[in-house]
Design a protein around this motif. Structure first.
Motif, PDB file in Angstrom:
ATOM      1  N   PHE A 156      95.323-132.617  58.223  1.00  0.00           N
ATOM      2  CA  PHE A 156      95.872-131.461  58.853  1.00  0.00           C
ATOM      3  C   PHE A 156      96.256-130.495  57.902  1.00  0.00           C
ATOM      4  CE2 PHE A 156      96.353-133.793  63.097  1.00  0.00           C
ATOM      5  CZ  PHE A 156      95.742-132.763  63.697  1.00  0.00           C
ATOM      6  N   ASP A 157      96.029-129.068  58.070  1.00  0.00           N
ATOM      7  CA  ASP A 157      96.853-128.206  57.525  1.00  0.00           C
ATOM      8  C   ASP A 157      98.212-127.813  58.226  1.00  0.00           C
ATOM      9  OD1 ASP A 157      94.907-127.594  55.630  1.00  0.00           O
ATOM     10  OD2 ASP A 157      93.965-125.871  56.579  1.00  0.00           O
ATOM     11  N   PHE A 158      99.194-128.300  57.556  1.00  0.00           N
ATOM     12  CA  PHE A 158     100.463-128.488  58.151  1.00  0.00           C
ATOM     13  C   PHE A 158     101.680-127.676  57.615  1.00  0.00           C
ATOM     14  CE2 PHE A 158     104.691-131.001  58.111  1.00  0.00           C
ATOM     15  CZ  PHE A 158     104.695-131.009  59.461  1.00  0.00           C
ATOM     16  N   ALA A 159     102.400-127.045  58.739  1.00  0.00           N
ATOM     17  CA  ALA A 159     103.587-126.137  58.276  1.00  0.00           C
ATOM     18  C   ALA A 159     104.644-126.390  59.275  1.00  0.00           C
ATOM     19  CB  ALA A 159     102.873-124.744  58.513  1.00  0.00           C
ATOM     20  N   VAL A 160     105.704-126.260  58.858  1.00  0.00           N
ATOM     21  CA  VAL A 160     106.725-126.156  59.623  1.00  0.00           C
ATOM     22  C   VAL A 160     107.780-125.108  59.413  1.00  0.00           C
ATOM     23  CG1 VAL A 160     109.090-127.432  59.857  1.00  0.00           C
ATOM     24  CG2 VAL A 160     107.007-128.787  59.610  1.00  0.00           C
ATOM     25  N   ASP A 188     113.679-117.219  61.129  1.00  0.00           N
ATOM     26  CA  ASP A 188     112.682-118.260  60.744  1.00  0.00           C
ATOM     27  C   ASP A 188     112.492-118.354  59.347  1.00  0.00           C
ATOM     28  OD1 ASP A 188     112.549-118.513  63.643  1.00  0.00           O
ATOM     29  OD2 ASP A 188     110.433-117.788  63.565  1.00  0.00           O
ATOM     30  N   ASP A 189     112.811-119.732  59.064  1.00  0.00           N
ATOM     31  CA  ASP A 189     112.538-120.179  57.556  1.00  0.00           C
ATOM     32  C   ASP A 189     111.096-120.805  57.378  1.00  0.00           C
ATOM     33  OD1 ASP A 189     112.746-121.031  54.987  1.00  0.00           O
ATOM     34  OD2 ASP A 189     114.170-122.570  55.249  1.00  0.00           O
ATOM     35  N   ARG A 190     110.394-120.176  56.534  1.00  0.00           N
ATOM     36  CA  ARG A 190     108.965-120.982  56.527  1.00  0.00           C
ATOM     37  C   ARG A 190     109.169-122.142  55.374  1.00  0.00           C
ATOM     38  NH1 ARG A 190     105.601-115.691  54.959  1.00  0.00           N
ATOM     39  NH2 ARG A 190     104.116-117.444  54.098  1.00  0.00           N
ATOM     40  N   SER A 201     113.744-120.499  50.765  1.00  0.00           N
ATOM     41  CA  SER A 201     113.494-120.910  49.177  1.00  0.00           C
ATOM     42  C   SER A 201     112.338-120.148  48.637  1.00  0.00           C
ATOM     43  CB  SER A 201     113.276-122.577  49.287  1.00  0.00           C
ATOM     44  OG  SER A 201     112.134-122.994  50.097  1.00  0.00           O
ATOM     45  N   ALA A 202     112.246-120.180  47.162  1.00  0.00           N
ATOM     46  CA  ALA A 202     111.275-119.314  46.546  1.00  0.00           C
ATOM     47  C   ALA A 202     109.896-119.955  46.924  1.00  0.00           C
ATOM     48  CB  ALA A 202     111.472-119.384  45.276  1.00  0.00           C
ATOM     49  N   LEU A 203     109.798-121.457  46.855  1.00  0.00           N
ATOM     50  CA  LEU A 203     108.546-122.225  47.016  1.00  0.00           C
ATOM     51  C   LEU A 203     108.808-123.165  48.352  1.00  0.00           C
ATOM     52  CD1 LEU A 203     107.833-123.330  43.237  1.00  0.00           C
ATOM     53  CD2 LEU A 203     106.937-121.290  44.695  1.00  0.00           C
ATOM     54  N   PRO A 204     107.913-123.219  49.027  1.00  0.00           N
ATOM     55  CA  PRO A 204     107.955-124.166  50.532  1.00  0.00           C
ATOM     56  C   PRO A 204     107.563-125.398  50.024  1.00  0.00           C
ATOM     57  CG  PRO A 204     105.749-122.879  50.415  1.00  0.00           C
ATOM     58  CD  PRO A 204     106.583-122.313  49.250  1.00  0.00           C
ATOM     59  N   ASP A 261      97.579-117.070  61.357  1.00  0.00           N
ATOM     60  CA  ASP A 261      97.917-115.972  61.388  1.00  0.00           C
ATOM     61  C   ASP A 261      98.938-115.930  62.877  1.00  0.00           C
ATOM     62  OD1 ASP A 261      96.475-114.615  59.548  1.00  0.00           O
ATOM     63  OD2 ASP A 261      94.609-114.695  60.722  1.00  0.00           O
ATOM     64  N   GLU A 262      98.456-116.682  63.731  1.00  0.00           N
ATOM     65  CA  GLU A 262      99.528-116.751  65.004  1.00  0.00           C
ATOM     66  C   GLU A 262     100.856-117.152  64.663  1.00  0.00           C
ATOM     67  OE1 GLU A 262      97.759-118.735  68.029  1.00  0.00           O
ATOM     68  OE2 GLU A 262      96.249-117.378  68.555  1.00  0.00           O
ATOM     69  N   LEU A 263     100.927-118.013  63.757  1.00  0.00           N
ATOM     70  CA  LEU A 263     101.994-118.702  63.329  1.00  0.00           C
ATOM     71  C   LEU A 263     103.026-117.479  62.713  1.00  0.00           C
ATOM     72  CD1 LEU A 263     104.107-121.008  63.163  1.00  0.00           C
ATOM     73  CD2 LEU A 263     102.969-121.706  61.107  1.00  0.00           C
ATOM     74  N   LEU A 264     102.338-116.871  61.640  1.00  0.00           N
ATOM     75  CA  LEU A 264     102.959-116.007  60.666  1.00  0.00           C
ATOM     76  C   LEU A 264     103.444-114.551  61.713  1.00  0.00           C
ATOM     77  CD1 LEU A 264     101.176-116.178  57.423  1.00  0.00           C
ATOM     78  CD2 LEU A 264     103.235-117.173  58.164  1.00  0.00           C
ATOM     79  N   ALA A 265     102.612-114.376  62.588  1.00  0.00           N
ATOM     80  CA  ALA A 265     103.113-113.372  63.585  1.00  0.00           C
ATOM     81  C   ALA A 265     104.138-113.666  64.584  1.00  0.00           C
ATOM     82  CB  ALA A 265     101.897-113.093  64.405  1.00  0.00           C
ATOM     83  N   ALA A 266     104.263-114.709  64.875  1.00  0.00           N
ATOM     84  CA  ALA A 266     105.435-115.496  65.600  1.00  0.00           C
ATOM     85  C   ALA A 266     106.740-115.174  64.535  1.00  0.00           C
ATOM     86  CB  ALA A 266     105.194-116.844  66.177  1.00  0.00           C
TER      87      ALA A 266
END
Length: 343
Positions: free
Chosen positions: A44-48, A58-60, A80-83, A290-295
């Protein structure tokens, strides 16, 4: 009997095939957004995204390298500078025939961390079992294992025509996190004895972490009338649990009730039982980056309203005449008044 339970456990362990249809997408919880986007080779391409400061930012926190190419990260003290770059693979443990619910195992591989002394600690991997029922993701759930009456089935021998259902625990993690999660030391399973008259007896069985090797051995307990038999060991993720001490096969300290726990949620085919509130709820849409970053942008564009004043505003009546009269007899202002008079 032992062979029967061994074959059931083996079939459960080997029923793995990657499927992101139900699990893929964006999921929202009280304090986070989690995205699973189908990748290659069962990954999976995973993001939290962590919703910090009471949800106002919202902290990526964890995402792949491709996210910053779509939208640059904020530069501030909260992010943080790097996720965290966490790789995730998924294996389908079970899906109901209606394809509306399923049980999955997420293997989260955390990156290596450099210590203050210059040492590099090896990254860890954690297996997090999850269940999805009607667009809701749960971390506390049971899987049904139907059993038939009679001694050959290894259930009970009263010969009254009843049948049983073993709801065995299949979860032990406390969250889908950007650091290794915590795992339960004890889990609970339930054996349901369905009587011919329509009533049910529910027995709560306690399993605890074991250092013994997993096997298909059976353990039994009795309610005074019938003898019931279930699997002695449970394998949940990378952990093994047992319900008897040592090599004993007799289960003790059984709790008997008349129903499953309150708030239990079943899937449409009654093969998965979720306990408690959902951990995450699926967000409608295609579930893309795109939907995640838009949120994230939409939430971070909000501004917290100004706080209410500690004391309510009041109409103060300044009596300037009385104030000026007081100044006439103030010895500290005599010199100043004299200067004003003779100018």
């Amino acid at each position: 009997m032992k062979r029967t339970f061994f074959l059931l456990a083996l079939a459960f362990m080997n029923a793995f095939a990657f499927s992101g249809g139900i699990l893929g997408g964006i999921w929202q919880g009280d304090d986070r957004l989690v995205m699973f986007e189908d990748g290659d080779g069962g990954s999976f391409d995973f993001a939290v995204v962590l919703r910090v400061f009471y949800g106002w930012y919202d902290d990526r926190a964890a995402e792949g390298a491709g996210f910053s190419e779509i939208r640059t990260r904020d530069t501030n003290d909260a992010e943080s500078a790097l996720p965290e770059d966490i790789s995730v693979s998924c294996r389908t443990v079970f899906e109901n025939p209606s394809k509306t619910a399923g049980v999955y195992e997420l293997t989260l591989s955390y990156p290596s961390v450099s210590g203050g002394s210059g040492k590099t600690f090896r990254g860890e991997s954690a297996v997090v079992p999850v269940a999805v029922i009607d667009g809701k993701l749960y971390l506390d759930f049971l899987v049904s294992t139907p059993v038939e009456g009679g001694s050959s089935g290894g259930v009970w021998t009263d010969g009254k025509g009843e049948r049983g259902e073993f709801w065995r625990c299949a979860s032990n993690a406390d969250g889908i996190t950007i650091s290794p999660p915590r795992f339960k030391k004890e889990v609970r399973s339930f054996f349901v004895n369905k009587r011919a008259d329509g009533s049910e007896d529910v027995y709560r069985l306690r399993y605890w972490k074991s250092v013994m090797e997993f096997s298909g051995d059976a353990a039994s307990f009795s309610d005074g009338e019938s003898v019931f038999s279930v699997g002695k060991f449970l394998r949940i993720g990378n952990d093994v649990y047992q319900c008897t001490t040592g090599r004993s096969t007799k289960i003790r300290n059984i709790e008997k009730t008349v129903s499953m726990p309150s708030g239990a949620v079943f899937d449409s085919d009654r093969t998965i039982c979720a306990l408690g509130v959902p951990y995450l709820v699926k967000v409608p849409g295609e579930g893309t980056r795109d939907e995640l970053l838009a949120a994230v942008d939409e939430n971070n564009a909000r501004r917290r309203p100004l706080p209410k004043p500690l004391f309510p505003p009041s109409k103060v009546n300044f009596r300037w005449k009385e104030i000026s009269e007081l100044e006439k007899y103030n010895p500290f202002t005599w010199n100043r008044r004299n200067i004003d008079l003779f100018q």
